[in-house]
Each structure stands twice: as C-alpha cells, then as structure tokens.
Design a protein around this motif. Structure first.
Motif, mmCIF file in Angstrom:
data_model
loop_
_atom_site.group_PDB
_atom_site.id
_atom_site.type_symbol
_atom_site.label_atom_id
_atom_site.label_comp_id
_atom_site.label_asym_id
_atom_site.label_seq_id
_atom_site.Cartn_x
_atom_site.Cartn_y
_atom_site.Cartn_z
ATOM 1 N N ASN A 106 0.823 -1.210 0.000
ATOM 2 C CA ASN A 106 0.000 0.000 0.000
ATOM 3 C C ASN A 106 0.858 1.261 0.000
ATOM 4 O O ASN A 106 0.509 2.256 -0.640
ATOM 5 N N LYS A 109 1.931 1.626 -3.527
ATOM 6 C CA LYS A 109 0.787 2.035 -4.352
ATOM 7 C C LYS A 109 0.519 3.532 -4.207
ATOM 8 O O LYS A 109 0.276 4.233 -5.192
ATOM 9 N N ARG A 110 0.573 4.013 -2.974
ATOM 10 C CA ARG A 110 0.318 5.438 -2.739
ATOM 11 C C ARG A 110 1.440 6.324 -3.265
ATOM 12 O O ARG A 110 1.249 7.525 -3.455
ATOM 13 N N ILE A 112 2.596 6.244 -6.134
ATOM 14 C CA ILE A 112 2.369 6.531 -7.557
ATOM 15 C C ILE A 112 1.669 7.885 -7.750
ATOM 16 O O ILE A 112 2.202 8.747 -8.444
ATOM 17 N N PRO A 113 0.488 8.112 -7.104
ATOM 18 C CA PRO A 113 -0.085 9.464 -7.249
ATOM 19 C C PRO A 113 0.840 10.540 -6.678
ATOM 20 O O PRO A 113 0.871 11.662 -7.186
ATOM 21 N N PHE A 170 3.717 12.585 11.619
ATOM 22 C CA PHE A 170 2.303 12.974 11.574
ATOM 23 C C PHE A 170 2.142 14.473 11.808
ATOM 24 O O PHE A 170 1.473 15.166 11.044
ATOM 25 N N ILE A 184 -2.360 19.387 0.706
ATOM 26 C CA ILE A 184 -3.295 18.516 1.430
ATOM 27 C C ILE A 184 -3.413 17.125 0.806
ATOM 28 O O ILE A 184 -3.256 16.122 1.488
ATOM 29 N N THR A 185 -3.655 17.068 -0.500
ATOM 30 C CA THR A 185 -3.820 15.749 -1.121
ATOM 31 C C THR A 185 -2.553 14.883 -0.997
ATOM 32 O O THR A 185 -2.639 13.759 -0.504
ATOM 33 N N THR A 188 -2.031 13.770 2.538
ATOM 34 C CA THR A 188 -2.976 12.741 2.980
ATOM 35 C C THR A 188 -2.423 11.355 2.646
ATOM 36 O O THR A 188 -2.482 10.429 3.460
ATOM 37 N N HIS A 189 -1.872 11.229 1.444
ATOM 38 C CA HIS A 189 -1.230 9.955 1.090
ATOM 39 C C HIS A 189 -0.079 9.652 2.052
ATOM 40 O O HIS A 189 0.065 8.532 2.519
ATOM 41 N N LEU A 191 0.290 10.667 5.062
ATOM 42 C CA LEU A 191 -0.274 10.316 6.380
ATOM 43 C C LEU A 191 -0.610 8.824 6.439
ATOM 44 O O LEU A 191 -0.267 8.139 7.406
ATOM 45 N N PHE A 192 -1.300 8.354 5.388
ATOM 46 C CA PHE A 192 -1.674 6.936 5.368
ATOM 47 C C PHE A 192 -0.440 6.045 5.234
ATOM 48 O O PHE A 192 -0.391 4.955 5.802
ATOM 49 N N LYS A 195 1.100 5.880 8.580
ATOM 50 C CA LYS A 195 0.260 5.020 9.424
ATOM 51 C C LYS A 195 0.494 3.544 9.088
ATOM 52 O O LYS A 195 0.573 2.699 9.985
#
Lengths: 237, 237
Positions: A106, A109-110, A112-113, A170, A184-185, A188-189, A191-192, A195
């Motif tokens: 994951n 995967k994140r 990539i964007p 964080f 922000i966008t 957010t990635h 952040l995840f 996590k």
C-alpha cells in the motif's frame, strides 16, 4: 517398531524446521518489500512501485502454502503441548507477515499518485520511519529463528520508538497541510503511508509476543505501551 | 463400544457448535461496538467513547478463549477434512472480528479529540459508512451461522459499495481541509475513522471468504474488486 517411531519423530522435527524456515523466508520477503516501497517513494519510480504492488501476490501465496502445511501437520501429526504451540505460532506469524506485506504494498501504491505532484520534504521522515520498522522486523525474525524470547522482548519494547517517530512525521505533515492547501492531497497519502508503517511495527510486536509465547508457554504480560498517541485524547491539547 | 464412539462424535459436534456460537456472540459484540462508536461520534460524548475503548478488552478476551478452545479441540479430537476446515475458519474469523473490534475502538478513541473542536458536517457521511459496514457484518455473521455460502458471497460483492461510500467521504474531507486550514486536524481524524470503517468492510469480506471455504472446500475465486481506490494511481487524475 522403535526405529519407525524414531523415524516419525525425526521427520516431524524436520517438518517443524521446514515450517520455521518458510516463515523466516516469508518475513525476509516482507522486509525486502518494505525497503523497496520506501525506495520507490524516494526515487518516484512508478514502474518500480507497480512491481512492489505485484510482488505482494508472492507473499499471499507463501501464506497460503504455510497454512496448508500447518493443516497437513495438524492432521497427520496431531501435535500437542509445545509442538502445538509452535505450529499455532507459525500460523499467526505468517498472518502477521502477510499483513505487513499488504501495508508495504500500500505504501508503494500510494507513492504513484504522489510522484505526480510537487515534492514534499516530509517524505524523508517516512524513510526514517520505514528503516526503524524494517529493523524491528529483521530483529523479530531473528528472534523467531533463534527462539530467543529476550530478543523478542527487546523488539516488543522498541515499538514505542517507532510510535514516537510516527507522531513526529504525523505532526510535520499536519503543518505542511496548514501551510499550503495544495499540500493537502499529497500529505494525505503520506499520512496513510506513515500510518501503514506504524502498523507494520504493531505486527512486528505481535510476532514478538508469539515468540515469547512459544518459548515460555505463557503470554508476554508487561505494562502496555501506548500505541499511536496521535489518536489519543491529549493529541489536540 | 459403539455407544462410546457415538458419544464422542456427539460431544465433538457439540464442541463445534459451541465454537460457532462463541464466534457469532463475538461478532455481535463487534457490531455493537461499531454502532456505539458511531453513536458517540454523533453525540460527542467523551465518557461513552472511553467506555467503547474499554469494552474492546472483552473482545480480545473472547478471541483468546476461542483460540484456546481451538487448541483443545485440535489436541483432543484431531479433526480432519471438513471439520478441520471448520475449526481453522473459526480461528481466522475470530481474528478478523478481533481486528474489527480494534477498528471500532479506534473510531471511538478518535471521537474524543474531535468532540473538542468545531463540528464537521462530514461526520454524517461517516455514520452512513458505518451503517453499511455494520450491515455487512451482521449479514456475514448470519451467513456463517447458517453456513450459507451464497449469502456470504453477497456480502463479499457488496464490499464494493462500501468502498465507493468511503471514496465519497474521503473526497468530501479533502475539500473541507482545503476550504479552511482549521479543519485539517479534525478532518485528519475523520479520514482515519473513515479508513477504519472501510477496513472493517475488508474484514467482513475475509469472513465471507472463510464461510465460502468452509461450505465448498475451495477458495472463493471471483474477479477481484478494487479496494479503496483513493490509493490508486488514478485518484489524482
């Protein structure tokens, strides 16, 4: 008769050893996936990221194999006491490693964007976090291989360091988001992703608990360390 | 001799039934925890939130009990074929429910800092998401209880709806963050809460796969639905 009995025991030990070996192999693959995931985040390499995502299937297949081995072992050998504990721990550890692989995939995967937007310096903190998690994972796999409960306990305790590092990342990400809405966008990635890595540490801790249980025959009971205090009531004070 | 044999089989069936009953009970507790968690988010009740967090211990204890029952069953009965599959599924399902409980407790925990800041209307989308997840969970528990593979398959398919609802909440939260930097911290909590609920759906899906496997003796193979497409490469296009 006696020799047959010996033979059965010998072959049973071999099977247990094989199971341990398979799990260590699976764990090493998970470590490699985590390292590759962080590498692609830093290099912003979409194709390599996709390879990490695709490689997760290998980990899932290994867990399936281990599950089937456990089922066969239970059916044919009906192990008891310490052996049964061992076989059960193997099953649980394989499930934890499979989850670790999911989290690593994951992260990849994140990335990539993320690679398509402006660079965020906070990604550096992520690499540091991942290195801490990878080290915990390597240490707990060694503890499992060596059946070393003390070494497992060290890993268990060191999860607090990872949680602290996660909190730092964080908080940094929150400030980037507040500084500029365009962050922000991507943040957010991140952040995840952070996590996910923190969760990998939790799974390493689970593995440590299983090693302790296999060696001592009783659960690891110690004062609980607070996990991920960014979710705690005091976070916004 | 024959009656003794009958007796053993009878008691073994009883034990399996007891195991299924324990798991359904555990699952119902997890549903109640999820519903309580969303209720405290809406009511902004810190004390009630803390009770949900504390209640998670009961789920952990139930999982431990189920694990011990499985170990005893395996050791004493050495089940084979369908029965072994059943016992294994019980173990896996209990682990999934335990994780669902963790996610529900985390939602409640995050509601505490949230209740101290300005209200966010996006919390409404969260309740909708949680209701979808709770329904999936109730349906899959019923499918498990009834050993109904088709009902389990329906749950498995409906995870796509939950993923879609999650994406809607996720995107709404991003816009709130972009509108006003003061929304960033609370929305970050809401993001993780939404993610937790989406993950609960994934675990309901895992349970559905286990029910299918118990009934049919082979894994559920169907075209994979894409989970959480907010992490996909196309999300930022």
């Amino acid at each position: 008769m006696n020799t047959t009995h010996q033979h059965i025991i010998k072959s049973y030990d071999d099977e247990l050893k094989r199971l341990t070996g398979e799990i260590v192999k699976m764990g090493e693959l998970a470590v490699a996936q985590l390292e590759a995931a962080i590498d692609v985040v830093e290099r912003r390499d979409e194709r390599a990221a996709q390879r990490v995502v695709d490689n997760d299937d290998a980990l899932d297949a290994l867990e399936q194999e281990i599950s089937q081995d456990v089922v066969r072992l239970l059916a044919l050998r009906a192990p008891i006491a310490g052996d049964l504990r061992n076989v059960f721990a193997a099953l649980r550890i394989a499930a934890d490693i499979e989850r670790i692989g999911d989290y690593a995939a994951n992260v990849a995967k994140r990335s990539i964007p993320l690679s398509r937007v402006a660079p965020i310096t906070a990604a550096g903190g992520l690499a540091n976090l991942a290195e801490l998690a990878a080290e915990q994972l390597r240490n707990v796999l060694k503890a499992y291989h060596d059946q070393d409960a003390e070494a497992a306990y060290e890993v268990w305790k060191s999860d607090a360091d990872l949680d602290e590092a996660y909190t730092v990342v964080f908080r940094a990400l929150l400030t980037y988001m507040m500084e500029d809405p365009r962050n922000i966008t991507p943040c957010t990635h991140l952040l995840f992703m952070a996590k996910n890595i923190e969760r990998i540490g939790d799974h390493a801790t689970n593995i440590a608990e299983n090693v302790w249980f296999v060696v001592h025959g009783e659960p690891l009971v110690a004062p609980r360390t607070k996990r991920d205090n960014t979710a705690s009531p005091d976070f916004d004070k």
